[in-house]
Scaffold this motif. Structure first.
Motif, short mmCIF file in Angstrom:
data_model
loop_
_atom_site.label_atom_id
_atom_site.label_comp_id
_atom_site.label_asym_id
_atom_site.label_seq_id
_atom_site.Cartn_x
_atom_site.Cartn_y
_atom_site.Cartn_z
N VAL A 19 32.16 30.40 9.83
CA VAL A 19 31.63 29.09 9.32
C VAL A 19 32.00 28.76 7.91
O VAL A 19 32.50 27.52 7.93
N LEU A 20 32.42 29.78 7.16
CA LEU A 20 32.40 29.54 5.81
C LEU A 20 34.29 30.00 5.24
O LEU A 20 34.66 29.22 4.39
N MET A 75 25.61 30.49 2.41
CA MET A 75 24.63 29.83 3.34
C MET A 75 25.28 29.32 4.53
O MET A 75 26.14 28.47 4.34
N VAL A 77 25.10 28.69 9.30
CA VAL A 77 24.64 28.71 10.50
C VAL A 77 25.75 28.61 11.52
O VAL A 77 26.44 27.57 11.35
N PHE A 81 24.23 26.88 16.59
CA PHE A 81 22.70 26.93 16.25
C PHE A 81 22.55 25.91 15.26
O PHE A 81 21.35 26.03 14.59
N GLN A 82 23.36 25.08 14.67
CA GLN A 82 23.01 24.08 13.68
C GLN A 82 22.14 22.84 14.14
O GLN A 82 22.15 22.69 15.28
N LYS A 84 19.04 22.94 14.05
CA LYS A 84 17.84 23.08 15.03
C LYS A 84 16.61 23.97 14.05
O LYS A 84 15.74 24.49 14.27
N GLY A 85 16.79 23.60 12.52
CA GLY A 85 16.11 23.90 11.77
C GLY A 85 16.09 25.53 10.91
O GLY A 85 15.32 25.87 10.06
N GLY A 87 18.82 26.73 9.02
CA GLY A 87 19.28 26.57 7.65
C GLY A 87 17.88 26.44 6.76
O GLY A 87 17.89 27.15 5.85
N ALA A 88 17.17 25.45 7.15
CA ALA A 88 16.00 25.00 6.22
C ALA A 88 14.98 26.23 6.26
O ALA A 88 14.60 26.68 5.13
N ASN A 109 26.25 26.05 -6.02
CA ASN A 109 27.42 25.28 -5.76
C ASN A 109 27.54 24.97 -4.35
O ASN A 109 27.62 25.40 -3.75
N SER A 113 29.58 18.40 1.59
CA SER A 113 29.01 18.12 3.21
C SER A 113 27.62 18.33 3.32
O SER A 113 26.89 18.04 4.25
N GLY A 116 23.26 16.58 1.18
CA GLY A 116 21.96 16.08 1.77
C GLY A 116 21.08 16.91 2.47
O GLY A 116 19.85 16.82 2.24
N PHE A 117 21.67 18.04 3.09
CA PHE A 117 20.89 19.33 3.47
C PHE A 117 19.86 19.62 2.44
O PHE A 117 18.60 19.77 2.79
N LYS A 120 17.18 17.32 1.04
CA LYS A 120 16.08 17.19 2.01
C LYS A 120 14.96 18.28 1.51
O LYS A 120 13.98 18.24 1.62
C1 LIG Z 1 24.45 23.08 6.12
C2 LIG Z 1 23.66 23.97 6.95
C3 LIG Z 1 23.66 25.31 6.43
C4 LIG Z 1 22.38 23.48 7.59
O1 LIG Z 1 21.88 24.27 8.29
P1 LIG Z 1 21.24 23.59 9.76
O2 LIG Z 1 20.44 24.88 10.41
O3 LIG Z 1 22.10 22.99 10.56
O4 LIG Z 1 20.06 22.75 9.18
P2 LIG Z 1 18.55 22.43 9.50
O5 LIG Z 1 18.53 22.23 11.11
O6 LIG Z 1 17.64 23.40 9.24
O7 LIG Z 1 18.42 21.01 8.87
C5 LIG Z 1 17.35 20.45 8.08
C6 LIG Z 1 17.47 19.26 7.77
O8 LIG Z 1 18.46 18.94 7.10
C7 LIG Z 1 19.37 17.98 7.87
N1 LIG Z 1 20.84 18.29 7.72
C8 LIG Z 1 21.30 19.45 8.19
N2 LIG Z 1 22.70 19.42 7.77
C9 LIG Z 1 22.81 18.44 6.96
C10 LIG Z 1 23.98 17.97 6.32
N3 LIG Z 1 25.18 18.65 6.34
N4 LIG Z 1 23.64 16.84 5.60
C11 LIG Z 1 22.75 16.39 5.35
N5 LIG Z 1 21.55 16.41 6.11
C12 LIG Z 1 21.80 17.75 6.90
C13 LIG Z 1 18.75 18.27 9.17
O9 LIG Z 1 19.00 16.88 9.89
C14 LIG Z 1 17.28 18.35 8.95
O10 LIG Z 1 16.89 17.22 8.77
P3 LIG Z 1 15.35 16.76 9.45
O11 LIG Z 1 14.46 17.70 8.50
O12 LIG Z 1 15.08 15.29 8.70
O13 LIG Z 1 15.32 16.97 10.82
C15 LIG Z 1 24.63 24.22 8.31
O14 LIG Z 1 24.88 22.95 9.06
C16 LIG Z 1 25.99 24.99 8.08
O15 LIG Z 1 26.04 26.40 8.23
N6 LIG Z 1 27.17 24.26 7.54
C17 LIG Z 1 28.54 24.86 7.50
C18 LIG Z 1 28.40 25.68 6.40
C19 LIG Z 1 28.00 24.85 5.07
O16 LIG Z 1 28.27 23.98 4.68
N7 LIG Z 1 27.14 25.81 4.21
C20 LIG Z 1 26.70 25.31 2.86
C21 LIG Z 1 27.83 25.64 1.92
S1 LIG Z 1 27.02 25.02 0.62
#
Ligand SMILES: CC(C)(COP(=O)(O)OP(=O)(O)OC[C@H]1O[C@@H](n2cnc3c(N)ncnc32)[C@H](O)[C@@H]1OP(=O)(O)O)[C@@H](O)C(=O)NCCC(=O)NCCS
Length: 147
Positions: A19-20, A75, A77, A81-82, A84-85, A87-88, A109, A113, A116-117, A120
């Motif tokens: 993933v990372l 961080m 996922v 499995f992304q 699906k809640g 990460g939160a 940091n 991308s 927004g996550f 929230k």
């Molecule tokens: C970013 C990441 C950790 C989010 O984990 P996830 O399990 O997919 O996220 P969740 O399902 O828990 O999302 C929680 C909320 O955030 C939103 N969300 C998830 N990813 C988002 C994103 N990239 N941008 C904006 N919103 C996002 C979801 O839609 C959800 O919203 P809701 O509560 O309104 O339904 C995951 O997508 C990931 O591993 N991405 C690639 C690696 C990465 O970027 N890591 C972070 C490094 S800083």
């Protein structure tokens, strides 16, 4: 069954790498401070499969005046499995852990991308985005845990 458990730094690699650090050597999955006593790694398991990870480091950032700060890193996922809640749940688990040990502030940091996550989940961006070599554009984000 789904649950969050403490894992080792080495165990995070099976998620950190795809993933990372996609296409990069396994050695790129090792982060400074991974093995410190104050560092914690948590994994989200679906049955016995590790689906998501998060790590916490006791590290102060000069942009903040709080004395007891922790940094979130790693961080991630797994793709399948992304959204699906998971990460939160991992971020909230870390927040609860930090509150229990009386941490004042969490910072990290965030990849652009993922901003927004984190927004929230109540984290705020500080300053302008900046580049981290070989990883891309990031923003400093934080949340105060004390009123
Ligand atoms: C970013 C990441 C950790 C989010 O984990 P996830 O399990 O997919 O996220 P969740 O399902 O828990 O999302 C929680 C909320 O955030 C939103 N969300 C998830 N990813 C988002 C994103 N990239 N941008 C904006 N919103 C996002 C979801 O839609 C959800 O919203 P809701 O509560 O309104 O339904 C995951 O997508 C990931 O591993 N991405 C690639 C690696 C990465 O970027 N890591 C972070 C490094 S800083």
């Amino acid at each position: 069954m789904q649950n969050i458990k403490k894992i080792t730094a080495l165990e995070t690699y099976s998620v950190r790498q795809p993933v990372l650090r996609k296409g990069k050597p396994l050695s790129s999955c090792q982060f400074d401070g991974d093995e410190l006593k104050s560092t914690q790694h948590f994994g989200f398991f679906i049955d016995t499969e590790l689906a998501g990870i998060i790590s916490l480091y006791k590290k102060n950032n000069d942009n903040f005046s709080s004395s007891n700060q922790y940094q979130i890193r790693g961080m991630a996922v797994l793709d399948q499995f992304q959204k699906k809640g998971i990460g939160a749940k991992l971020v909230l688990f870390c927040e609860d852990y930090c509150k229990e040990i009386h941490v004042d502030l969490i910072w990290f940091n965030a990849r652009t991308s993922a901003v927004g996550f984190y927004e929230k989940l109540g984290f705020h961006k500080i300053g302008l985005p900046f580049e981290i070599k070989e990883v891309g554009e990031h923003s400093l984000m934080s949340k105060n845990l004390i009123d």
